[in-house]
Design a protein around this motif. Structure first.
Motif, PDB file in Angstrom:
ATOM      1  N   LYS A 481       0.837  -1.205   0.000  1.00 22.70           N
ATOM      2  CA  LYS A 481       0.000   0.000   0.000  1.00 22.70           C
ATOM      3  C   LYS A 481       0.869   1.250   0.000  1.00 22.70           C
ATOM      4  O   LYS A 481       0.565   2.230  -0.691  1.00 22.70           O
ATOM      5  CB  LYS A 481      -0.926   0.001   1.225  1.00 22.70           C
ATOM      6  N   GLN A 482       1.937   1.223   0.789  1.00 25.20           N
ATOM      7  CA  GLN A 482       2.800   2.405   0.865  1.00 25.20           C
ATOM      8  C   GLN A 482       3.477   2.679  -0.472  1.00 25.20           C
ATOM      9  O   GLN A 482       3.564   3.827  -0.921  1.00 25.20           O
ATOM     10  CB  GLN A 482       3.846   2.198   1.966  1.00 25.20           C
ATOM     11  N   ARG A 483       3.909   1.626  -1.146  1.00 21.44           N
ATOM     12  CA  ARG A 483       4.562   1.811  -2.445  1.00 21.44           C
ATOM     13  C   ARG A 483       3.567   2.307  -3.501  1.00 21.44           C
ATOM     14  O   ARG A 483       3.915   3.141  -4.344  1.00 21.44           O
ATOM     15  CB  ARG A 483       5.210   0.490  -2.892  1.00 21.44           C
ATOM     16  N   LEU A 484       2.334   1.816  -3.452  1.00 23.96           N
ATOM     17  CA  LEU A 484       1.323   2.293  -4.400  1.00 23.96           C
ATOM     18  C   LEU A 484       0.959   3.753  -4.134  1.00 23.96           C
ATOM     19  O   LEU A 484       0.675   4.512  -5.065  1.00 23.96           O
ATOM     20  CB  LEU A 484       0.076   1.411  -4.327  1.00 23.96           C
ATOM     21  N   ASN A 485       0.969   4.147  -2.856  1.00 26.28           N
ATOM     22  CA  ASN A 485       0.743   5.559  -2.529  1.00 26.28           C
ATOM     23  C   ASN A 485       1.852   6.433  -3.074  1.00 26.28           C
ATOM     24  O   ASN A 485       1.605   7.533  -3.572  1.00 26.28           O
ATOM     25  CB  ASN A 485       0.645   5.722  -1.006  1.00 26.28           C
ATOM     26  N   ILE A 486       3.079   5.941  -2.991  1.00 31.10           N
ATOM     27  CA  ILE A 486       4.218   6.676  -3.549  1.00 31.10           C
ATOM     28  C   ILE A 486       4.089   6.765  -5.071  1.00 31.10           C
ATOM     29  O   ILE A 486       4.311   7.822  -5.674  1.00 31.10           O
ATOM     30  CB  ILE A 486       5.541   6.001  -3.139  1.00 31.10           C
ATOM     31  N   ALA A 487       3.701   5.645  -5.689  1.00 33.25           N
ATOM     32  CA  ALA A 487       3.521   5.632  -7.152  1.00 33.25           C
ATOM     33  C   ALA A 487       2.456   6.628  -7.582  1.00 33.25           C
ATOM     34  O   ALA A 487       2.597   7.295  -8.621  1.00 33.25           O
ATOM     35  CB  ALA A 487       3.150   4.224  -7.612  1.00 33.25           C
ATOM     36  N   ARG A 488       1.385   6.752  -6.807  1.00 26.85           N
ATOM     37  CA  ARG A 488       0.312   7.705  -7.149  1.00 26.85           C
ATOM     38  C   ARG A 488       0.843   9.137  -7.155  1.00 26.85           C
ATOM     39  O   ARG A 488       0.485   9.930  -8.032  1.00 26.85           O
ATOM     40  CB  ARG A 488      -0.827   7.564  -6.144  1.00 26.85           C
ATOM     41  N   ALA A 489       1.680   9.470  -6.171  1.00 30.04           N
ATOM     42  CA  ALA A 489       2.235  10.822  -6.107  1.00 30.04           C
ATOM     43  C   ALA A 489       3.181  11.087  -7.276  1.00 30.04           C
ATOM     44  O   ALA A 489       3.210  12.198  -7.825  1.00 30.04           O
ATOM     45  CB  ALA A 489       2.966  11.025  -4.786  1.00 30.04           C
ATOM     46  N   LEU A 490       3.928  10.068  -7.675  1.00 26.53           N
ATOM     47  CA  LEU A 490       4.903  10.252  -8.756  1.00 26.53           C
ATOM     48  C   LEU A 490       4.245  10.252 -10.132  1.00 26.53           C
ATOM     49  O   LEU A 490       4.767  10.865 -11.073  1.00 26.53           O
ATOM     50  CB  LEU A 490       5.964   9.136  -8.693  1.00 26.53           C
ATOM     51  N   ALA A 491       3.093   9.584 -10.266  1.00 28.55           N
ATOM     52  CA  ALA A 491       2.441   9.459 -11.577  1.00 28.55           C
ATOM     53  C   ALA A 491       1.998  10.803 -12.131  1.00 28.55           C
ATOM     54  O   ALA A 491       1.886  10.966 -13.347  1.00 28.55           O
ATOM     55  CB  ALA A 491       1.244   8.516 -11.471  1.00 28.55           C
ATOM     56  N   ARG A 492       1.768  11.777 -11.270  1.00 28.99           N
ATOM     57  CA  ARG A 492       1.302  13.083 -11.746  1.00 28.99           C
ATOM     58  C   ARG A 492       2.460  13.990 -12.167  1.00 28.99           C
ATOM     59  O   ARG A 492       2.247  15.141 -12.534  1.00 28.99           O
ATOM     60  CB  ARG A 492       0.455  13.760 -10.676  1.00 28.99           C
ATOM     61  N   LYS A 493       3.674  13.481 -12.103  1.00 26.91           N
ATOM     62  CA  LYS A 493       4.890  14.218 -12.486  1.00 26.91           C
ATOM     63  C   LYS A 493       4.951  15.591 -11.801  1.00 26.91           C
ATOM     64  O   LYS A 493       5.002  16.636 -12.457  1.00 26.91           O
ATOM     65  CB  LYS A 493       4.958  14.387 -14.004  1.00 26.91           C
ATOM     66  N   PRO A 494       4.976  15.609 -10.489  1.00 27.49           N
ATOM     67  CA  PRO A 494       4.946  16.878  -9.761  1.00 27.49           C
ATOM     68  C   PRO A 494       6.314  17.556  -9.729  1.00 27.49           C
ATOM     69  O   PRO A 494       7.343  16.906  -9.939  1.00 27.49           O
ATOM     70  CB  PRO A 494       4.519  16.459  -8.354  1.00 27.49           C
TER      71      PRO A 494
END
Length: 585
Positions: A481-494
């Motif tokens: 879950k923690q890694r998927l949360n990190i992936a979600r933040a990175l997917a938006r290319k912030p």
């Protein structure tokens, strides 16, 4: 209630106006039917009864009844439309209002209370409009019209009926007045019951692990009993209404016929048939008045609770949002820069500041770490960047623009935020990674999964990115879950990524690989990491050490080991003395 009525659309107001027309029409034909009934009684008493007269009056009575039925059906349809529309509007508006709340306002209401206000309270308001709108209009119209018709009868009948009706009204007012405080308590008890239920369901594993089933049952039983006792107290009081109305109706009928018998003695024989018809009509009018009050009684048990629900819903609407949207929504030349200028913050005015005089700069592409003891203000500090809270004094700037000047949508688009608690939403992995306005492509999602070290376990799933995600991600482990949360933040290319103690569930190898991948593949992204482990932040460009809300030191790992005692003590608790001495050299 006026604030709720103001949310009526033009369509709802037209329906409400149509209901009033229908009800006035229905009442007119209901009373007209009584006139034909009185005519039949008069004709029958006079002995001049014929089939033609019976059919004529009976036919008009059937027509009046049919028109009244059609009006009643149309009134019910319109009331249902209005109630459904207002419930939908209120739910949408309450939800949108809550979405606009900062964490300050969210903390003012409990989660259970907000759920109750969005569901139970609005359902009560909807039922009131569905069942009560027509009654609240019809009852006074019927009562006033019937009383006007009654006034043409003998004054003895009018006086005696008025006294009994006045006693009934006073009784209703007293009973409803006594019930209102109890109805206020009902909604509070509903909040508490929902809170215990939510707590029990979310903590079911801990409860079973500690054999605390009986303890939780006792808590629930206590709250449940309090609510049941409160309802019993309300219903005991309301139970007086029905027998009061039955007694009133029987008393009025008895008094009318008793007075009528007296009047018959003093009335000439040629006028007695008219008197009988008048008595029949007067009795029916009085019954209509009593029926109007009975309708009010049926709905009166809902009125106090509905008013309480209206106040609770309005309390959400009336809550001022502290964090106001700025105007700035343009692109900036500077990218990925975060600056704190003499920032201090306290949760409530007058309370002690939890962070004080914080100043630092995170430039584009830098990795800035924040470390400190529990309660030192690390999470509070990073929550000021996306404006979950606003600073008490000082400034937080993103790309040299004060965060208060940004439109929140624009500010949040620049930031990828990974919270302490890993939160996944029901759906699939792809929908979670592309949450909100991410607009991530397949390549963006694949890259985010790769950097977050999620690609291996996602590819092993049957449907890969389309794999099912249960509510709160309960079908994944804490690390996944923690890694998927990190992936979600990175997917938006912030431009800026904030990790709020987001590596705690990862093993050391995954932690290291993730940080190396971040540094390698997102060189231009500014990274702000809140962490407890020295190993997570050891290679950060800049480490900020917090102690009691103040900066105890700023520098890289080697500098802080030599210059900052607070950092040295943290390192000493996690590394051996030999390792620390080697790092210092």
């Amino acid at each position: 209630m006026l604030k709720i009525l103001k949310r009526f659309t033009l369509k709802d107001r037209l329906f409400a106006f149509f209901i009033m027309i229908l009800i006035i029409t229905q009442v007119y034909f209901d009373l007209k039917l009584l006139d034909y009934s009185a005519n039949l009684a008069t004709i029958a008493s006079s002995g001049d009864l014929s089939l033609e007269r019976v059919l004529t009056n009976g036919g008009f009575m059937m027509l009046c009844a049919l028109v009244s039925l059609v009006c009643a059906i149309l009134t019910g349809f319109c009331s249902s439309k209005i109630s459904a529309n207002i419930a939908r509007t209120l739910r949408k508006d309450v939800f949108n209002k809550v979405q606009s709340f900062s964490l300050n306002e969210i903390n003012y209401f409990s989660h259970a209370s907000l759920i109750t206000r969005t569901t139970n309270d609005i359902v009560q308001i909807q039922m009131m409009f569905a069942m009560g709108l027509a009654v609240l209009v019809k009852a006074p119209v019927l009562a006033i019209w019937s009383i006007a018709r009654m006034s043409s009868g003998a004054w003895q009948w009018t006086l005696s009926s008025s006294i009994i009706i006045a006693i009934v009204i006073i009784t209703i007012i007293i009973i409803i007045g006594v019930c209102i405080p109890k109805f206020k308590k009902v909604q509070t008890l509903t909040d508490k019951l929902n809170d215990i239920t939510k707590e029990n369901l979310s903590g079911i594993r801990v409860i079973r692990a500690y054999n605390a089933n009986d303890y939780q049952e006792q808590k629930f039983d206590k709250a449940n009993k309090n609510m049941a006792d409160n309802y019993l107290a309300i219903n005991r009081r309301l139970a007086f209404l029905q027998p009061t109305m039955t007694l009133a109706m029987s008393s009025i009928t008895l008094v009318i016929y008793w007075i009528g018998a007296y009047l018959m003695k003093t009335t000439p024989s040629n006028e007695q048939a008219i008197l009988i018809g008048s008595m029949q009509a007067f009795t029916q009018y009085v019954i209509q008045v009593v029926m109007a009050f009975m309708m009010i009684i049926i709905i009166s048990s809902m009125i106090p609770r509905t008013l309480v629900c209206v106040r609770r819903v309005n309390e959400v609407f009336d809550t001022s949002v502290i964090i106001k949207d700025g105007e700035f929504s343009q692109d900036t030349e500077i990218k990925g820069k975060v600056e704190f200028r003499n920032v201090s913050f306290s949760y409530e005015k007058g309370e002690e500041e939890v962070i004080q005089n914080i100043s630092f700069i995170a430039n584009k592409g830098e990795t800035v770490a924040i470390i400190g003891a529990t309660g030192s203000g690390k999470t509070t500090l990073v929550n000021l960047i996306p404006r979950f809270y606003d600073v008490t004094s000082g400034e937080v700037l993103v790309d040299d623009i004060n965060v208060k000047d940004y439109k929140q949508e624009t500010l949040h688009q620049k930031i990828g935020y990974v919270s302490q608690t890993a939160v996944l939403f029901k759906g699939d992995i792809e929908s979670n990674l592309n949450l909100g306005d991410n607009n991530a492509t397949k390549e963006d999602i694949d890259l985010a999964l790769e950097i977050s070290q999620s690609l291996d376990f996602v590819n092993k799933l049957d449907k890969k990115e389309k794999a099912f995600v249960a509510q709160l991600g309960s079908n994944f482990s804490g690390g996944q879950k923690q890694r998927l949360n990190i992936a979600r933040a990175l997917a938006r290319k912030p431009e800026i990524v904030i990790f709020d103690d987001s590596f705690s569930a990862l093993d050391f190898k995954t932690d290291k690989n993730l940080r190396l991948s971040l540094k390698e593949k997102l060189k231009d992204t500014t990274t702000i990491i809140v962490a407890q482990r020295i190993g997570t932040i050891i290679n950060a460009d800049k480490i900020i050490v917090l102690e009691d809300g103040k900066i105890a030191g700023i520098g890289n790992h080697h500098q802080l080991l030599n210059d900052c005692d607070a950092y040295y003590q943290i390192a000493l608790s996690q590394l051996s003395k030999e390792e620390i001495e080697n790092e210092k050299e």
